[in-house]
Enzyme design. Structure first.
Site, PDB file in Angstrom:
ATOM      1  N   ILE A   1      -0.086   8.272  10.862  1.00  0.00           N
ATOM      2  CA  ILE A   1       1.128   8.176  10.039  1.00  0.00           C
ATOM      3  C   ILE A   1       0.830   8.713   8.635  1.00  0.00           C
ATOM      4  CG2 ILE A   1       2.759   6.580   8.957  1.00  0.00           C
ATOM      5  CD1 ILE A   1       2.504   4.788  11.394  1.00  0.00           C
TER       6      ILE A   1
ATOM      7  N   ARG B   1     -11.196   8.032   9.353  1.00  0.00           N
ATOM      8  CA  ARG B   1      -9.760   8.093   9.625  1.00  0.00           C
ATOM      9  C   ARG B   1      -9.408   8.933  10.846  1.00  0.00           C
ATOM     10  NH1 ARG B   1      -4.600  10.881   6.627  1.00  0.00           N
ATOM     11  NH2 ARG B   1      -3.039   9.471   7.478  1.00  0.00           N
TER      12      ARG B   1
ATOM     13  N   SER C   1       0.175   1.122  26.376  1.00  0.00           N
ATOM     14  CA  SER C   1      -0.349   0.567  27.623  1.00  0.00           C
ATOM     15  C   SER C   1       0.223  -0.832  27.835  1.00  0.00           C
ATOM     16  CB  SER C   1      -1.883   0.538  27.561  1.00  0.00           C
ATOM     17  OG  SER C   1      -2.449   0.236  28.803  1.00  0.00           O
TER      18      SER C   1
ATOM     19  N   CYS D   1      -8.270   3.812  12.863  1.00  0.00           N
ATOM     20  CA  CYS D   1      -9.489   4.238  12.218  1.00  0.00           C
ATOM     21  C   CYS D   1     -10.622   3.283  12.545  1.00  0.00           C
ATOM     22  CB  CYS D   1      -9.275   4.272  10.706  1.00  0.00           C
ATOM     23  SG  CYS D   1      -7.726   5.041  10.218  1.00  0.00           S
TER      24      CYS D   1
ATOM     25  N   VAL E   1      -5.745   7.711  36.340  1.00  0.00           N
ATOM     26  CA  VAL E   1      -6.946   8.111  37.077  1.00  0.00           C
ATOM     27  C   VAL E   1      -7.120   7.200  38.284  1.00  0.00           C
ATOM     28  CG1 VAL E   1      -8.142   9.062  35.051  1.00  0.00           C
ATOM     29  CG2 VAL E   1      -8.488   6.655  35.682  1.00  0.00           C
TER      30      VAL E   1
END
Length: 606
Positions: free
Chosen positions: A51, A47, A352, A2, A279
């Protein structure tokens, strides 16, 4: 995942002001919003549901509502903490990770932060004590900004949320520009907005009765252990696999960014998501799509990829710099923006590979060439004087060799980017902007903390505090959140750091490879070719773009504007551009660094 914003201070029409502040960061949380307003306190929350989709709204309260929380991030050990807190009598009303923070603060006070495993920035307002407590995670994965202006404390996930507040004074920090030209990212604790500061990674903050106090709660320490290599590799592999499993917890779809490098490949191979995302550019040597697709095919995973168009990249530069909050010239921000946009079509969470290089010794700069290693075997009585002389020489061939061979890391290493030499940066700037802190003043406090360590450890320590936080993680957060996608980094984990800290420097960097022990661990999950592939690092063909007449003209027009003369010697920056365009020199990174500052400045101040 958030975003939040808020303030402590009396303001007329507080609800409307807070709503405007929240609107500036709606991209961080498009699913819902919430506010808490009472007396001088105003907390706003946006938000992105990850979860407990139904019950995870914020602000969140403890049992008697004496404390209120707003939180950005994920706590990966929240189930263990939840059980511990229930055992101590706390009553939970949701299944979110957020709620362990509010009850944890009740139980442990400010010591709570030392128990957390995750990425976070949060604020807790104690309604009885009129006290604010805030904290940022140990690596600085999630951003946190604050400012004290006109009797008001402003705080939030992004600086742009401060702009609508009537007490906010928007003024350029003149000291920030010179260091930026060398480092390529906003390296100072005070941001490009005068009076706006970053809460450093691994720090907490309290504010009460107008008094602000900041404390450090954790510091990375490398404590190598004399273990057999095989045991170290086994431990690394186990802890990485466990961390990736912890980071996959979600009630929404999870994917993985995938380049051709070992780090993201390791994550994808263990995670085995339904889709990976990549990409690249059509220019030769500027695409990792083929390698990423080959690994995905081998793993039985769909690779979603896109070849980026330079026109689209240039069209989005002002949007990218706006989202970054401060000027940032790492070219990889551009493909990262489009990568997040691509992934958001399919998933809400991506994993990542950021952080493995800093923890395990992966950068080429940590290594030394065979010739340099031989040179370092000469007695220091010969090397040190040559290194000292070389430091004051102009940029001539062999200078770096003599400096690196004759001087310790603190005398020449400033991190993974060094765009302008300090003297050159000052020569381009107009008088008010020549001031900023020197490079030595910026790096010295970190080197002082590890002065007895070897050079590899010193370099990693510096990168953990500067490059990782304000380049790698900052762009990862801002570019992913620009598209309302949560990016998680399982290598930057408390448990993984514990394993990395044990690895001796000769198993981090040696004659065989960088990140040596880590690569051996990755090899347990990856094909040999992928485990040993050299880092490319999100290559972007800016060198070629700037020699394309269309983009050259666009940059030249920016460099020639009257407002550019406020900051730069226009004759000198135009010469840098012209020499590059005519292929007399490769000034691409220097040009791009100046250009990105001017794009950012126009967006925020013109």
């Amino acid at each position: 995942m958030c975003g939040f914003t808020g303030f402590i201070g009396n303001t007329g029409n507080t609800p409307a002001v807070l709503e405007q502040m929240m609107d500036r960061i709606i991209h961080r949380g498009p699913d819902s919003s919430g506010t808490f307003i009472e007396d001088e306190a105003a907390l706003g929350f946006r938000r992105l549901s990850i979860i407990d989709l139904e019950a995870g709204h914020q602000p969140l309260y403890n049992e008697d509502e004496s404390s209120v929380l707003i939180f950005n991030g994920e706590i990966y050990n929240f189930m263990q903490l939840r059980e511990e807190l229930i055992g101590k009598g706390h009553v939970f009303t949701t299944h979110t990770d957020s709620e362990v923070l509010i009850h944890g603060y009740e139980e442990y006070g400010e010591e709570l932060v030392k128990k957390l495993r995750g990425m976070f920035a949060f604020v807790i307002w104690d309604r009885k004590e009129k006290k604010l407590f805030a904290a940022r995670d140990m690596f600085g994965i999630k951003p946190f900004y604050y400012a004290q202006m006109n009797g008001t404390l402003l705080f939030g996930s992004e600086i742009k949320s401060f702009l609508p507040h009537p007490h906010f004074i928007k003024e350029l920090n003149e000291q920030a520009l010179k260091p930026y030209l060398t480092f390529q990212f906003p390296v100072l604790n005070e941001t490009f907005f005068k009076g706006v500061f970053k809460l450093p990674a691994a720090h907490s903050m309290t504010y009460q009765n107008g008094e602000l106090s900041i404390q450090r709660y954790w510091s990375p320490e490398f404590q190598p252990e004399a273990q057999p290599l095989e045991e170290l590799v086994e431990e690394i592999d186990q802890v990485v696999r466990e961390s990736i499993q912890a980071h996959r917890i979600s009630d929404v779809k999870v994917g993985s960014f995938l380049s051709s490098g070992v780090d993201s490949s390791y994550v994808a191979s263990v995670l085995r998501p339904n889709k990976t995302f990549t990409v690249g550019f059509s220019d030769q040597n500027f695409s990792e799509i083929d390698n990423a697709k080959a690994l995905s095919d081998e793993l039985g995973i769909e690779n979603v990829n896109e070849v980026l168009d330079p026109d689209a990249c240039f069209e989005k530069l002002d949007e990218i710099q706006y989202m970054m909050d401060e000027p940032h010239s790492n070219p990889s921000i551009v493909p990262l923006y489009f990568l997040a946009e691509l992934a958001r079509k399919d998933v809400t969470v991506v994993l990542s590979g950021e952080g493995a290089d800093e923890l395990f010794g992966g950068y080429a700069e940590y290594d030394t060439t065979p010739a340099l290693k031989k040179y370092k075997q000469l007695p220091a009585i010969f090397r040190k004087p040559l290194g000292s002389v070389a430091r004051i020489l102009p940029e001539v061939r062999g200078k770096n060799f003599m400096v690196k061979g004759g001087r310790p890391a603190e005398d020449w290493f400033i991190g993974q980017a060094k765009i302008f030499q300090e003297r050159e940066a000052a020569s381009l700037l107009k008088a008010p902007y020549k001031k900023g802190p020197s490079v030595k003043e910026i790096v010295r406090p970190y080197y002082d903390e590890v002065k007895h360590e070897d050079d590899i450890t010193k370099m990693q320590y510096l990168d953990l505090h500067l490059w990782l936080v304000d380049d790698i993680l900052l762009k990862a957060d801002k570019m992913s959140m620009a598209h309302s996608i949560e990016l998680r980094v399982p290598f930057l984990d408390r448990e993984v750091m514990g394993a990395a800290a044990k690895v001796p420097s000769n198993y981090r960097v040696n004659d065989i490879d960088t990140k040596y022990a880590f690569r051996l661990a990755a090899g347990r999950a990856l094909p040999e070719e992928s485990a040993n592939r050299k880092k490319i690092g999100f290559p972007v063909p800016i060198r070629h773009w700037i020699r394309d007449e269309k983009y050259y003209i666009q940059i030249r027009e920016t460099f020639s504007r009257p407002e550019t003369a406020e900051f730069f010697d226009q004759k000198e920056i135009l010469k840098l551009l012209q020499d590059h365009y005519e292929q007399k020199a490769n000034n691409a990174r220097k040009i791009w660094t100046v250009f990105m500052f001017l794009v950012w400045y126009k967006k925020y101040f013109s």
